[in-house]
Structures are given as structure tokens and as C-alpha cells.
Motif scaffolding. Structure first.
Motif, PDB file in Angstrom:
ATOM      1  N   PRO A 334       0.807  -1.229   0.000  1.00  0.00           N
ATOM      2  CA  PRO A 334       0.000   0.000   0.000  1.00  0.00           C
ATOM      3  C   PRO A 334       0.833   1.269   0.000  1.00  0.00           C
ATOM      4  O   PRO A 334       0.468   2.257  -0.644  1.00  0.00           O
ATOM      5  N   ILE A 335       1.978   1.264   0.693  1.00  0.00           N
ATOM      6  CA  ILE A 335       2.837   2.455   0.685  1.00  0.00           C
ATOM      7  C   ILE A 335       3.344   2.733  -0.722  1.00  0.00           C
ATOM      8  O   ILE A 335       3.281   3.871  -1.210  1.00  0.00           O
ATOM      9  N   GLY A 336       3.827   1.711  -1.398  1.00  0.00           N
ATOM     10  CA  GLY A 336       4.356   1.895  -2.735  1.00  0.00           C
ATOM     11  C   GLY A 336       3.299   2.327  -3.730  1.00  0.00           C
ATOM     12  O   GLY A 336       3.521   3.230  -4.553  1.00  0.00           O
ATOM     13  N   ILE A 337       2.125   1.708  -3.673  1.00  0.00           N
ATOM     14  CA  ILE A 337       1.051   2.033  -4.619  1.00  0.00           C
ATOM     15  C   ILE A 337       0.521   3.438  -4.388  1.00  0.00           C
ATOM     16  O   ILE A 337       0.353   4.225  -5.331  1.00  0.00           O
ATOM     17  N   LEU A 338       0.258   3.783  -3.125  1.00  0.00           N
ATOM     18  CA  LEU A 338      -0.274   5.115  -2.825  1.00  0.00           C
ATOM     19  C   LEU A 338       0.749   6.200  -3.117  1.00  0.00           C
ATOM     20  O   LEU A 338       0.401   7.268  -3.639  1.00  0.00           O
ATOM     21  N   ALA A 339       2.019   5.949  -2.795  1.00  0.00           N
ATOM     22  CA  ALA A 339       3.055   6.947  -3.045  1.00  0.00           C
ATOM     23  C   ALA A 339       3.201   7.199  -4.541  1.00  0.00           C
ATOM     24  O   ALA A 339       3.292   8.358  -4.987  1.00  0.00           O
ATOM     25  N   ALA A 340       3.198   6.135  -5.342  1.00  0.00           N
ATOM     26  CA  ALA A 340       3.323   6.298  -6.790  1.00  0.00           C
ATOM     27  C   ALA A 340       2.109   7.013  -7.368  1.00  0.00           C
ATOM     28  O   ALA A 340       2.243   7.869  -8.257  1.00  0.00           O
ATOM     29  N   THR A 341       0.921   6.692  -6.858  1.00  0.00           N
ATOM     30  CA  THR A 341      -0.287   7.354  -7.338  1.00  0.00           C
ATOM     31  C   THR A 341      -0.287   8.830  -6.960  1.00  0.00           C
ATOM     32  O   THR A 341      -0.660   9.696  -7.766  1.00  0.00           O
ATOM     33  N   PHE A 342       0.135   9.118  -5.731  1.00  0.00           N
ATOM     34  CA  PHE A 342       0.189  10.521  -5.283  1.00  0.00           C
ATOM     35  C   PHE A 342       1.186  11.327  -6.111  1.00  0.00           C
ATOM     36  O   PHE A 342       0.891  12.453  -6.529  1.00  0.00           O
ATOM     37  N   LEU A 343       2.363  10.739  -6.356  1.00  0.00           N
ATOM     38  CA  LEU A 343       3.375  11.447  -7.141  1.00  0.00           C
ATOM     39  C   LEU A 343       2.902  11.670  -8.571  1.00  0.00           C
ATOM     40  O   LEU A 343       3.198  12.708  -9.179  1.00  0.00           O
ATOM     41  N   THR A 344       2.147  10.707  -9.100  1.00  0.00           N
ATOM     42  CA  THR A 344       1.611  10.868 -10.454  1.00  0.00           C
ATOM     43  C   THR A 344       0.639  12.045 -10.502  1.00  0.00           C
ATOM     44  O   THR A 344       0.648  12.842 -11.446  1.00  0.00           O
ATOM     45  N   SER A 345      -0.190  12.154  -9.468  1.00  0.00           N
ATOM     46  CA  SER A 345      -1.138  13.272  -9.425  1.00  0.00           C
ATOM     47  C   SER A 345      -0.443  14.596  -9.134  1.00  0.00           C
ATOM     48  O   SER A 345      -0.921  15.656  -9.536  1.00  0.00           O
ATOM     49  N   LYS A 346       0.695  14.522  -8.446  1.00  0.00           N
ATOM     50  CA  LYS A 346       1.411  15.743  -8.059  1.00  0.00           C
ATOM     51  C   LYS A 346       2.176  16.331  -9.233  1.00  0.00           C
ATOM     52  O   LYS A 346       2.200  17.564  -9.403  1.00  0.00           O
ATOM     53  N   PHE A 347       2.781  15.484 -10.040  1.00  0.00           N
ATOM     54  CA  PHE A 347       3.677  15.969 -11.084  1.00  0.00           C
ATOM     55  C   PHE A 347       3.112  15.823 -12.494  1.00  0.00           C
ATOM     56  O   PHE A 347       3.821  16.028 -13.472  1.00  0.00           O
ATOM     57  N   THR A 348       1.852  15.433 -12.605  1.00  0.00           N
ATOM     58  CA  THR A 348       1.181  15.429 -13.905  1.00  0.00           C
ATOM     59  C   THR A 348      -0.113  16.218 -13.761  1.00  0.00           C
ATOM     60  O   THR A 348      -0.432  16.723 -12.680  1.00  0.00           O
ATOM     61  N   LYS A 349      -0.855  16.318 -14.841  1.00  0.00           N
ATOM     62  CA  LYS A 349      -2.121  17.050 -14.807  1.00  0.00           C
ATOM     63  C   LYS A 349      -3.294  16.148 -14.458  1.00  0.00           C
ATOM     64  O   LYS A 349      -4.449  16.523 -14.632  1.00  0.00           O
ATOM     65  N   ALA A 350      -2.997  14.953 -13.967  1.00  0.00           N
ATOM     66  CA  ALA A 350      -4.056  14.022 -13.593  1.00  0.00           C
ATOM     67  C   ALA A 350      -4.552  14.320 -12.176  1.00  0.00           C
ATOM     68  O   ALA A 350      -3.787  14.713 -11.300  1.00  0.00           O
TER      69      ALA A 350
END
Length: 443
Positions: A334-350
Motif C-alpha cells: 500500500p505504501i508503494g502504490i499510494l506513493a506512486a499514485t500521489f506522485l503521479t497526481s502531483k507531477f502530472t495534470k491528472a
């Protein structure tokens, strides 16, 4: 002149209607497979710890096959090397279909579950490696907690998630498929000691012929089920046997063969046919074999481990191998999945779809910690079948999978009840809107 900021894409969109229907169908099919998997594992555990446990291990280690072809294998090895190739064939079909004709053909939709899968592989591997750092005998198991069991996780979601949003279901399925593809890549790259170059090159002959026939006569194989059994299956078996002889784990053949299957029918008048392609047809034909036979039989032969009572369980769970696996699967996933999802939302327009909450993603991330089928396979490759480290790894995988399933069920179950209430209220509102105004005034 003032410029308005461009709207951000939903991080997890609803997906197409056709995609939603397909995901729902897969969930229903995998429910039975997941139940059979659990039953097979429970039977194996009970038998392996019963007064007649010797008969279980004798059955698992019974050898059959043709030695001159390097195919005299134990029943447990046939299940791990052979039957799981069927499972990975389905994984390959699913992944190719997603990339060619599914929602994941769009980079904007593919980037989130792919990034989440990467995070769900890297973080657990790092956690396990950190706990077992400095021990050359156990560090080799770093890839054990990297995989998510599709059948098990999807079965749990199907049972408890009747009203959860469709994007969440699509996210889990895509995450698990990409996750397993990364796991099989790890197996091919890191768990191959020696390569027989001649056998590897010879593999290209049946594989190439298989690809040519599947592409050239896709409609023929789609309309004639027996043709695939009598023509494609022998070629596929030859490719599997040669890859097995090459030293690369034979389950890789399943993915390689699947990637040769066409997703779309050939064009007519410049347009693709609307009827299902050969990949989808093969999915329907072979999924029951995978979920109903191949995976449960593998679970039966792989999950059986002699625990040795309370003392044996304590010894297993205090082993750094077990600690690393449990922490990596239950927390690392869960840490890896949530962190990757959060970073994707942080550094992209998603952005996160308004229909979803981060707590929903947390529930699915916990569910991804069910690392059963592929984790058991990697455990055997890491430590060897029957070794103490592998036995402790089995106990840890079973314990972590149960913990992940329970935690995810509690969280997603509460979310499902909330979504059910919302759905019920919306249904009432819709019914109320359909009542004539005169009748409403009389109420």
C-alpha cells in the motif's frame, strides 16, 4: 490577457462502458477461481500437517515425464512450470488486449495503474532487502513480495465490493496484470542461472510458427475451437519445452505466446470487424481452465508446508525471511502504490476522479498485498522446494495474504456499505423524479 488553466484529467476515470462490462465479467469469473484457490491451499495445509503428511509430500515429489527431453519433473514442478504457464498466458492476453483495444491504449489512462504497479513492486522489494540485508542466504528472496495474486484479490473484491465504483475495479485488475508481468520479467532476468543458447534459439521456431498461424488464420481459429487444440497447442508446448530446456523459467513462454495472439480481426473495407478478436475468444475459452484447474492445482502443491505446531509457527514467523515478506506485503504494497499514485497526481495534470476518495485507493492497495500464487512460485525459485527458508516463506506468504485480505475487507466493506446507501438514495430520488407533479402534491 488572462489565461485559464487547462482542466486536469481524472486520475482514475470511469473508463468506457464496454470496458466496465468486461471488468465485471472477469470479476464474476475470478470469484469462483479465487474460492477454488483458497480451498486447494487449505486442503494442502491440513494434509501437510496431518498424521498422513508423508503421503502429501510423496505425491508432490512424485516424478513423471521424459528425461531425455529434460522433462522428468515432480508433480509440484509440473504445476509450477507447466500449469502456471496457462495462468501467465491469460495474463499476457489480458495485458495485450488492454494495450491494443482497452482503455490503456491511451497513455493518459495507462500511466496511473502502471506507475502504481511499479511502486507496488519497488517498495516491497526494498523493504524485504533492508530487513534481510547482509544475509546472502535470504537476500535472494527480495522478489517474493513484489507480486499481487489476481485470482485471490479479484475474488475478495467481487465478494465485498458489489457497489464500489467501476474505476476502482479497473484499477485493481490493471495493477495486478502489470504487477504480474513485472514479476515474470524479474523471474526471467534474475532467476535464470545458466542459459542454453541452442535451446533458446530453437524456441524461436515454434514460437514464430505459432505467431504466423495465429495472425494469418485468426478467424479460422476463432470459429474452430478444436483447431487451436490440435494445431496451436502442440506448437505452444514445443515452445514451452524448449524454453524450459534453455534454463529460463518456462512460465515466460505463456506470456510470449499470448503476445503473438491478435487482439483485432483483420480489416475489411478499411475497418476492423466488430466481432471479438482472437485474444478475447481465447480468454473466454481458457480462463476457466486457468482459474478452475491450473491455479488451484498449483496452490495445492505449493501451499502445503509442515508448520510443526505453535513452536514451529513461532520459529517461522520470527525468521527474517518471514518478517521481510509480511512487512513488505502488508505495509510495503500500500505504501508503494499510494506513493506512486500521489506522485503521479502531483507531477502530472491528472487528478483523482471525483467519484473516488483516497481511502478507496488505500483499500485496493491493501488488497494488492495478497501475494499468493506468484509469490509462492518466486519463493521456490529463491530458496528451493522443501528448504527451511522456503517453508518459512510459505508461512509468511499465507499469513500476509490473510492479513491483507482481512484489512482490505474491513476497509472496503465499510466503503461498499457507504456506496450502497448512496446508490439506494439515488434510486429513490430517480423514482421520485418520475412521479407526476400532481401525485407529489397530494403526498
Amino acid at each position: 490577457m488572462n489565461t485559464q488553466e487547462l482542466p486536469r484529467r481524472p486520475l482514475l476515470g470511469r473508463g468506457s462502458y464496454v470496458e466496465a462490462l468486461r471488468i465485471g465479467e472477469i470479476l464474476r469469473k475470478e470469484t469462483i477461481g479465487g474460492i477454488l484457490l483458497v480451498i486447494a491451499a487449505v486442503v494442502a495445509l491440513i494434509w501437510a500437517n496431518s498424521p498422513v503428511s508423508e503421503s502429501y509430500f510423496a505425491l508432490r515429489d512424485f516424478k513423471i515425464g521424459y528425461e531425455p527431453w529434460h522433462l522428468e519433473l515432480s508433480l509440484g514442478a509440473w504445476a509450477a512450470d507447466g500449469l502456471l504457464a496457462v495462468f501467465f498466458f491469460l495474463v499476457g492476453l489480458e495485458l495485450k488486449r488492454e494495450m491494443v483495444a482497452g482503455d490503456l491504449r491511451q497513455i493518459s489512462k495507462a500511466i496511473v495503474p502502471v506507475a502504481a504497479a511499479v511502486g507496488g513492486v519497488v517498495v516491497p522489494a526494498l523493504i524485504y532487502a533492508a530487513i534481510n540485508w547482509g544475509n546472502p542466504e535470504t537476500i535472494s528472496g527480495w522478489a517474493i513480495p513484489t507480486a499481487t495474486d489476481i485470482a485471490f484479490a479479484v475474488a475478495v473484491l467481487a465478494v465485498i465490493g458489489s457497489h464500489l465504483p467501476t474505476p476502482l475495479r479497473i484499477f485493481l485488475l490493471t495493477l495486478a496484470v502489470v504487477d504480474d508481468l513485472m514479476a515474470i520479467t524479474i523471474i526471467a532476468l534474475f532467476y535464470t542461472s545458466e542459459i542454453n543458447t541452442t535451446a533458446l534459439l530453437l524456441t524461436l521456431i515454434p514460437l514464430g510458427l505459432y505467431a504466423f498461424l495465429a495472425q494469418k488464420y485468426r478467424r479460422f481459429f476463432g470459429l474452430n475451437p478444436s483447431a487451436a487444440w490440435f494445431i496451436l497447442l502442440p506448437l505452444g508446448f514445443a515452445a514451452w519445452a524448449l524454453l524450459h530446456a534453455s534454463g529460463i523459467h518456462a512460465t515466460v513462454a505463456g506470456v510470449a505466446l499470448a503476445f503473438t495472439i491478435p487482439v483485432l480481426h483483420s480489416k475489411k473495407h478499411g475497418k476492423h470487424s466488430e466481432v471479438p478478436g482472437l485474444a478475447e475468444t481465447f480468454e473466454h475459452r481458457f480462463r476457466p481452465i486457468s482459474a478452475g484447474f491450473a491455479v488451484p492445482v498449483f496452490a495445492f502443491f505449493s501451499a502445503g508446508v509442515f508448520v510443526g505446531g505453535i513452536e514451529g509457527l513461532r520459529s517461522a514467523l520470527t525468521d527474517p525471511v518471514a518478517i521481510g515478506i509480511i512487512v513488505a506485503l502488508v505495509l510495503g504494497k500500500p505504501i508503494g502504490i499510494l506513493a506512486a499514485t500521489f506522485l503521479t497526481s502531483k507531477f502530472t495534470k491528472a487528478t483523482l476522479d471525483p467519484e473516488l476518495k483516497w481511502v478507496d485507493l488505500l483499500g485496493v492497495s491493501l488488497l494488492a498485498g495478497i501475494g499468493f500464487t506468484v509469490s509462492l512460485l518466486v519463493g521456490e525459485l529463491s530458496f528451493g522446494l522443501g528448504s527451511p527458508a522456503n517453508d518459512h516463506a510459505k508461512v509468511a506468504i499465507l499469513t500476509a495474504s490473510i492479513l491483507a485480505a482481512v484489512l482490505a475487507s474491513i476497509l472496503l466493506g465499510s466503503r461498499n456499505r457507504k456506496y450502497r446507501k448512496i446508490h439506494a438514495q439515488e434510486s429513490i430520488d430517480d423514482d421520485h423524479d418520475g412521479i407526476p407533479d400532481i401525485y407529489q402534491q397530494k403526498q
